[in-house]
Motif scaffolding. Structure first.
Motif, PDB file in Angstrom:
ATOM      1  N   ARG A 165      61.767 -38.827  16.000  1.00 44.41           N
ATOM      2  CA  ARG A 165      62.969 -38.706  15.186  1.00 44.41           C
ATOM      3  C   ARG A 165      62.708 -38.027  13.835  1.00 44.41           C
ATOM      4  N   ALA A 166      61.713 -38.510  13.097  1.00 39.70           N
ATOM      5  CA  ALA A 166      61.432 -37.956  11.771  1.00 39.70           C
ATOM      6  C   ALA A 166      61.071 -36.480  11.852  1.00 39.70           C
ATOM      7  N   LEU A 167      60.359 -36.105  12.904  1.00 41.02           N
ATOM      8  CA  LEU A 167      59.949 -34.717  13.082  1.00 41.02           C
ATOM      9  C   LEU A 167      61.158 -33.820  13.326  1.00 41.02           C
ATOM     10  N   VAL A 168      62.089 -34.254  14.166  1.00 38.29           N
ATOM     11  CA  VAL A 168      63.274 -33.448  14.466  1.00 38.29           C
ATOM     12  C   VAL A 168      64.160 -33.309  13.228  1.00 38.29           C
ATOM     13  N   VAL A 169      64.361 -34.403  12.510  1.00 39.39           N
ATOM     14  CA  VAL A 169      65.174 -34.351  11.283  1.00 39.39           C
ATOM     15  C   VAL A 169      64.552 -33.385  10.284  1.00 39.39           C
ATOM     16  N   ALA A 197      76.046 -33.884  13.652  1.00 40.62           N
ATOM     17  CA  ALA A 197      76.515 -34.400  14.941  1.00 40.62           C
ATOM     18  C   ALA A 197      75.433 -35.182  15.683  1.00 40.62           C
ATOM     19  N   SER A 198      74.255 -35.281  15.101  1.00 39.70           N
ATOM     20  CA  SER A 198      73.118 -35.940  15.741  1.00 39.70           C
ATOM     21  C   SER A 198      73.116 -37.437  15.428  1.00 39.70           C
ATOM     22  N   PRO A 199      72.162 -38.184  16.006  1.00 36.94           N
ATOM     23  CA  PRO A 199      72.058 -39.619  15.690  1.00 36.94           C
ATOM     24  C   PRO A 199      71.443 -39.912  14.323  1.00 36.94           C
ATOM     25  N   ALA A 200      71.243 -38.901  13.499  1.00 34.66           N
ATOM     26  CA  ALA A 200      70.624 -39.112  12.183  1.00 34.66           C
ATOM     27  C   ALA A 200      71.500 -40.006  11.314  1.00 34.66           C
ATOM     28  N   THR A 201      70.860 -40.720  10.399  1.00 36.22           N
ATOM     29  CA  THR A 201      71.592 -41.579   9.472  1.00 36.22           C
ATOM     30  C   THR A 201      72.199 -40.738   8.356  1.00 36.22           C
ATOM     31  N   VAL A 203      71.687 -40.998   5.202  1.00 39.16           N
ATOM     32  CA  VAL A 203      70.642 -40.593   4.251  1.00 39.16           C
ATOM     33  C   VAL A 203      69.845 -39.419   4.801  1.00 39.16           C
ATOM     34  N   GLU A 204      69.554 -39.427   6.117  1.00 42.28           N
ATOM     35  CA  GLU A 204      68.802 -38.330   6.731  1.00 42.28           C
ATOM     36  C   GLU A 204      69.597 -37.030   6.702  1.00 42.28           C
ATOM     37  N   LYS A 205      70.910 -37.146   6.784  1.00 42.88           N
ATOM     38  CA  LYS A 205      71.767 -35.953   6.778  1.00 42.88           C
ATOM     39  C   LYS A 205      71.963 -35.375   5.375  1.00 42.88           C
ATOM     40  N   ALA A 206      71.762 -36.198   4.358  1.00 38.74           N
ATOM     41  CA  ALA A 206      72.135 -35.810   3.004  1.00 38.74           C
ATOM     42  C   ALA A 206      71.417 -34.551   2.517  1.00 38.74           C
ATOM     43  N   GLU A 207      70.112 -34.425   2.813  1.00 42.87           N
ATOM     44  CA  GLU A 207      69.363 -33.262   2.331  1.00 42.87           C
ATOM     45  C   GLU A 207      69.893 -31.976   2.955  1.00 42.87           C
ATOM     46  N   LEU A 233      79.319 -38.334   0.271  1.00 39.14           N
ATOM     47  CA  LEU A 233      79.269 -39.513  -0.585  1.00 39.14           C
ATOM     48  C   LEU A 233      79.913 -40.722   0.102  1.00 39.14           C
ATOM     49  N   SER A 234      81.009 -40.472   0.824  1.00 42.60           N
ATOM     50  CA  SER A 234      81.676 -41.560   1.542  1.00 42.60           C
ATOM     51  C   SER A 234      80.764 -42.137   2.617  1.00 42.60           C
ATOM     52  N   GLU A 235      80.039 -41.249   3.350  1.00 44.94           N
ATOM     53  CA  GLU A 235      79.130 -41.712   4.394  1.00 44.94           C
ATOM     54  C   GLU A 235      77.975 -42.518   3.807  1.00 44.94           C
ATOM     55  N   LEU A 236      77.634 -42.216   2.556  1.00 48.33           N
ATOM     56  CA  LEU A 236      76.555 -42.938   1.882  1.00 48.33           C
ATOM     57  C   LEU A 236      77.043 -44.221   1.211  1.00 48.33           C
TER      58      LEU A 236
END
Length: 270
Positions: A165-169, A197-201, A203-207, A233-236
């Motif tokens: 997971r961390a590698l793909v993100v 659209a992925s299973p990322a959280t 926080v993972e999407k924020a960058e 911001l809403s998602e966070l």
């Protein structure tokens, strides 16, 4: 002279010839399937003026040797040597940028010959891609870095979300960043959308969303930039009201902000 070589020496010379840069002696022997005690095989190649040592490693004695050796290899032999080189270089715990690029190139060459990589090799290649991309970005060779990261994304699979997971993100985020920096704005937005659209959280999407924000600002799409920022911001968990109240930043308010403790909440930082 090449045709007269013993099999071990021929394999070692083939390994050196497919490498685009001098190889450290230990890695050259390992990639050729030889032990450190087989150093006399290398010494014999040097004595025959088919190989030479430099301050950075071992290489063919001159380009004519390299060209002749490469031309004599079958597709199967080239595949075996490229895989051996990629595996030997990727085993280095302190994988550097130049060697990481070499790992990616050798795995890519092996894939073009075999049409697919083994699972363990595919994961090694993806990890080398990140090192290569980061090194390329730091050195300013952005196009090469983007090419490497795109190759890594082609190697990724849906199942990697549960195992790597961390590698793909990291690959998706780096790819979006490099696409933006190389002027591939639409590709950057595609990559961000893929991560969203992925299973990322959140926080993972924020960058990656920050990269999309940069694209929108560069394209003067400020309404899109505001919409994206509000959604992120809403998602966070930091949604903004539709109508923002006026905030008075007088001196006491500024001093009060300065006295706040350092924020350690990763969601707030993102």
């Amino acid at each position: 002279r090449i045709a007269a070589l013993e099999p071990a020496a021929r394999t070692l010379l083939a390994t050196l010839s497919l490498a685009d840069a001098p190889l450290p002696q230990a890695q050259a022997l390992s990639a050729a399937g030889l032990a450190p005690s087989d150093h006399p095989v290398l010494s014999d190649l040097v004595a025959r003026r088919l190989a030479r040592t430099t301050t950075t490693g071992v290489r063919p004695h001159h380009d004519r040797v390299r060209e002749t050796m490469r031309a004599s290899l079958s597709a199967e032999q080239s595949l075996a040597r490229h895989l051996a080189l990629a595996r030997a270089l990727s085993e280095d715990a302190a994988l550097t940028g130049s060697h990481a690029f070499a790992v990616v190139q050798h795995f890519a060459a092996a894939e073009s010959l075999a049409h697919a990589l083994e699972e363990s090799d595919r994961r090694r290649a993806m990890k080398a891609v990140l090192v290569a991309a980061d090194a390329g970005r730091a050195a300013g060779t952005l196009a090469l870095a983007f090419e490497a990261i795109e190759r890594g994304l082609a190697w990724s699979r849906t199942a990697d979300w549960s195992t790597e997971r961390a590698l793909v993100v990291a690959m998706l985020t780096r790819a979006a960043d490099l696409a933006f920096l190389t002027g591939r704005h639409e590709r950057a937005l595609e990559l961000v959308a893929h991560l969203e659209a992925s299973p990322a959280t959140a926080v993972e999407k924020a960058e990656a969303q920050e990269v999309a924000l940069g694209v929108y600002i560069a394209q003067h799409r400020l309404e899109d930039a505001v919409t994206l920022t509000r959604r992120a911001l809403s998602e966070l968990g930091h949604g903004l009201p539709d109508v923002l109240p006026a905030i008075s930043f007088d001196r006491p308010a500024i001093e009060a902000l300065r006295s706040l403790p350092l924020c350690t909440d990763p969601s707030a930082i993102a």
